[in-house]
Design a protein around this motif. Structure first.
Motif, mmCIF file in Angstrom:
data_model
loop_
_atom_site.group_PDB
_atom_site.id
_atom_site.type_symbol
_atom_site.label_atom_id
_atom_site.label_comp_id
_atom_site.label_asym_id
_atom_site.label_seq_id
_atom_site.Cartn_x
_atom_site.Cartn_y
_atom_site.Cartn_z
ATOM 1 N N PRO A 46 0.794 -1.231 0.000
ATOM 2 C CA PRO A 46 0.000 0.000 0.000
ATOM 3 C C PRO A 46 0.829 1.285 0.000
ATOM 4 C CG PRO A 46 -0.929 -1.564 1.541
ATOM 5 C CD PRO A 46 0.383 -2.129 1.074
ATOM 6 N N SER A 47 1.948 1.316 0.688
ATOM 7 C CA SER A 47 2.719 2.554 0.786
ATOM 8 C C SER A 47 3.452 2.903 -0.508
ATOM 9 C CB SER A 47 3.728 2.469 1.933
ATOM 10 O OG SER A 47 4.646 1.411 1.687
ATOM 11 N N ARG A 48 3.822 1.895 -1.301
ATOM 12 C CA ARG A 48 4.596 2.145 -2.519
ATOM 13 C C ARG A 48 3.881 1.750 -3.802
ATOM 14 N NH1 ARG A 48 10.095 -0.762 -1.601
ATOM 15 N NH2 ARG A 48 8.655 -2.401 -1.048
ATOM 16 N N GLY A 49 2.841 0.927 -3.712
ATOM 17 C CA GLY A 49 2.128 0.494 -4.904
ATOM 18 C C GLY A 49 2.852 -0.572 -5.707
ATOM 19 N N VAL A 50 3.837 -1.219 -5.110
ATOM 20 C CA VAL A 50 4.621 -2.248 -5.795
ATOM 21 C C VAL A 50 3.872 -3.575 -5.716
ATOM 22 C CG1 VAL A 50 6.822 -3.500 -5.781
ATOM 23 C CG2 VAL A 50 6.760 -1.074 -5.193
ATOM 24 N N PRO A 51 3.689 -4.279 -6.856
ATOM 25 C CA PRO A 51 3.001 -5.577 -6.821
ATOM 26 C C PRO A 51 3.783 -6.612 -6.008
ATOM 27 C CG PRO A 51 3.319 -4.831 -9.088
ATOM 28 C CD PRO A 51 4.057 -3.885 -8.206
ATOM 29 N N MET A 52 3.052 -7.475 -5.323
ATOM 30 C CA MET A 52 3.653 -8.532 -4.514
ATOM 31 C C MET A 52 3.475 -9.887 -5.193
ATOM 32 S SD MET A 52 2.124 -7.342 -0.816
ATOM 33 C CE MET A 52 2.411 -8.943 -0.126
ATOM 34 N N ALA A 53 4.332 -10.831 -4.885
ATOM 35 C CA ALA A 53 4.217 -12.186 -5.429
ATOM 36 C C ALA A 53 3.126 -12.974 -4.706
ATOM 37 C CB ALA A 53 5.553 -12.918 -5.322
ATOM 38 N N GLN A 54 2.920 -12.713 -3.413
ATOM 39 C CA GLN A 54 1.911 -13.401 -2.621
ATOM 40 C C GLN A 54 0.715 -12.475 -2.408
ATOM 41 O OE1 GLN A 54 5.084 -12.925 -1.263
ATOM 42 N NE2 GLN A 54 5.936 -14.860 -1.936
ATOM 43 N N VAL A 55 -0.346 -13.041 -1.847
ATOM 44 C CA VAL A 55 -1.520 -12.241 -1.497
ATOM 45 C C VAL A 55 -1.469 -11.916 -0.011
ATOM 46 C CG1 VAL A 55 -2.955 -13.176 -3.338
ATOM 47 C CG2 VAL A 55 -2.981 -14.252 -1.110
ATOM 48 N N HIS A 56 -2.121 -10.830 0.393
ATOM 49 C CA HIS A 56 -2.172 -10.464 1.802
ATOM 50 C C HIS A 56 -2.970 -11.496 2.592
ATOM 51 C CE1 HIS A 56 -1.283 -6.286 0.310
ATOM 52 N NE2 HIS A 56 -0.420 -6.437 1.286
ATOM 53 N N GLN A 57 -2.598 -11.664 3.845
ATOM 54 C CA GLN A 57 -3.301 -12.594 4.724
ATOM 55 C C GLN A 57 -4.762 -12.189 4.881
ATOM 56 O OE1 GLN A 57 -2.040 -15.442 5.801
ATOM 57 N NE2 GLN A 57 -4.003 -15.964 6.676
ATOM 58 N N GLN A 58 -5.056 -10.891 4.858
ATOM 59 C CA GLN A 58 -6.430 -10.419 4.981
ATOM 60 C C GLN A 58 -7.278 -10.878 3.800
ATOM 61 O OE1 GLN A 58 -3.669 -8.626 5.386
ATOM 62 N NE2 GLN A 58 -3.875 -7.156 7.042
ATOM 63 N N ARG A 59 -6.664 -10.996 2.632
ATOM 64 C CA ARG A 59 -7.384 -11.457 1.441
ATOM 65 C C ARG A 59 -7.708 -12.940 1.559
ATOM 66 N NH1 ARG A 59 -5.236 -9.872 -4.595
ATOM 67 N NH2 ARG A 59 -7.263 -9.772 -5.585
ATOM 68 N N LYS A 60 -6.757 -13.715 2.076
ATOM 69 C CA LYS A 60 -7.001 -15.143 2.289
ATOM 70 C C LYS A 60 -8.114 -15.349 3.316
ATOM 71 C CE LYS A 60 -2.333 -16.698 1.208
ATOM 72 N NZ LYS A 60 -1.160 -17.414 1.707
ATOM 73 N N ALA A 61 -8.089 -14.547 4.381
ATOM 74 C CA ALA A 61 -9.115 -14.655 5.411
ATOM 75 C C ALA A 61 -10.481 -14.257 4.856
ATOM 76 C CB ALA A 61 -8.751 -13.787 6.615
ATOM 77 N N ALA A 62 -10.524 -13.213 4.037
ATOM 78 C CA ALA A 62 -11.795 -12.768 3.458
ATOM 79 C C ALA A 62 -12.376 -13.838 2.549
ATOM 80 C CB ALA A 62 -11.586 -11.468 2.688
ATOM 81 N N ARG A 63 -11.531 -14.517 1.785
ATOM 82 C CA ARG A 63 -12.004 -15.607 0.915
ATOM 83 C C ARG A 63 -12.561 -16.753 1.750
ATOM 84 N NH1 ARG A 63 -9.775 -20.430 -0.394
ATOM 85 N NH2 ARG A 63 -10.726 -21.447 -2.173
ATOM 86 N N ALA A 64 -11.820 -17.138 2.793
ATOM 87 C CA ALA A 64 -12.279 -18.233 3.650
ATOM 88 C C ALA A 64 -13.612 -17.888 4.309
ATOM 89 C CB ALA A 64 -11.230 -18.547 4.709
ATOM 90 N N GLN A 65 -13.751 -16.643 4.763
ATOM 91 C CA GLN A 65 -15.002 -16.220 5.396
ATOM 92 C C GLN A 65 -16.149 -16.197 4.393
ATOM 93 O OE1 GLN A 65 -14.733 -12.744 7.889
ATOM 94 N NE2 GLN A 65 -16.805 -12.139 7.348
#
Length: 106
Positions: A46-65
């Motif tokens: 979020p601070s730099r806008g650089v793409p990551m290779a993995q997904v955020h843990q919050q995204r994994k949790a949101a999918r599971a929920q």
């Protein structure tokens, strides 16, 4: 991304195209609540806008929920996990819910 041949797009429904995205984390199917990127886009720092290779843990949790029931606290999909009547912090989910989400996706 659509496959083109001779100027025509290949007729493939989005529901099938979603499952053809091999090698991607299934959590990329939903928008990321942490960095705000759209579905099927890579998470960004979020601070730099650089793409990551993995997904955020919050995204994994949101999918599971979103797609799985929790065997630990006995809640249905879309209902947040809780412990002793209190919702887990930062949208976290129990480990059993991750397992159930992975099993239902297979």
């Amino acid at each position: 991304m659509k496959t083109t041949r001779y100027g025509q797009t290949a007729p493939m429904p989005d529901s099938i195209r979603h499952f053809m995205r091999s090698g991607q984390d299934p959590a990329r199917a939903i928008p990321c609540p942490h960095c705000g990127v759209a579905a099927h886009k890579p998470c960004r720092i979020p601070s730099r806008g650089v793409p990551m290779a993995q997904v955020h843990q919050q995204r994994k949790a949101a999918r599971a929920q979103l797609i799985a029931c929790c065997a630990t606290c006995q809640v249905e999909p879309t209902v947040p996990c809780h412990t002793d009547g209190r919702v887990l912090e930062n949208g976290a989910v129990h480990a059993a819910r991750y397992t159930e989400a992975d099993r239902s996706a297979a």
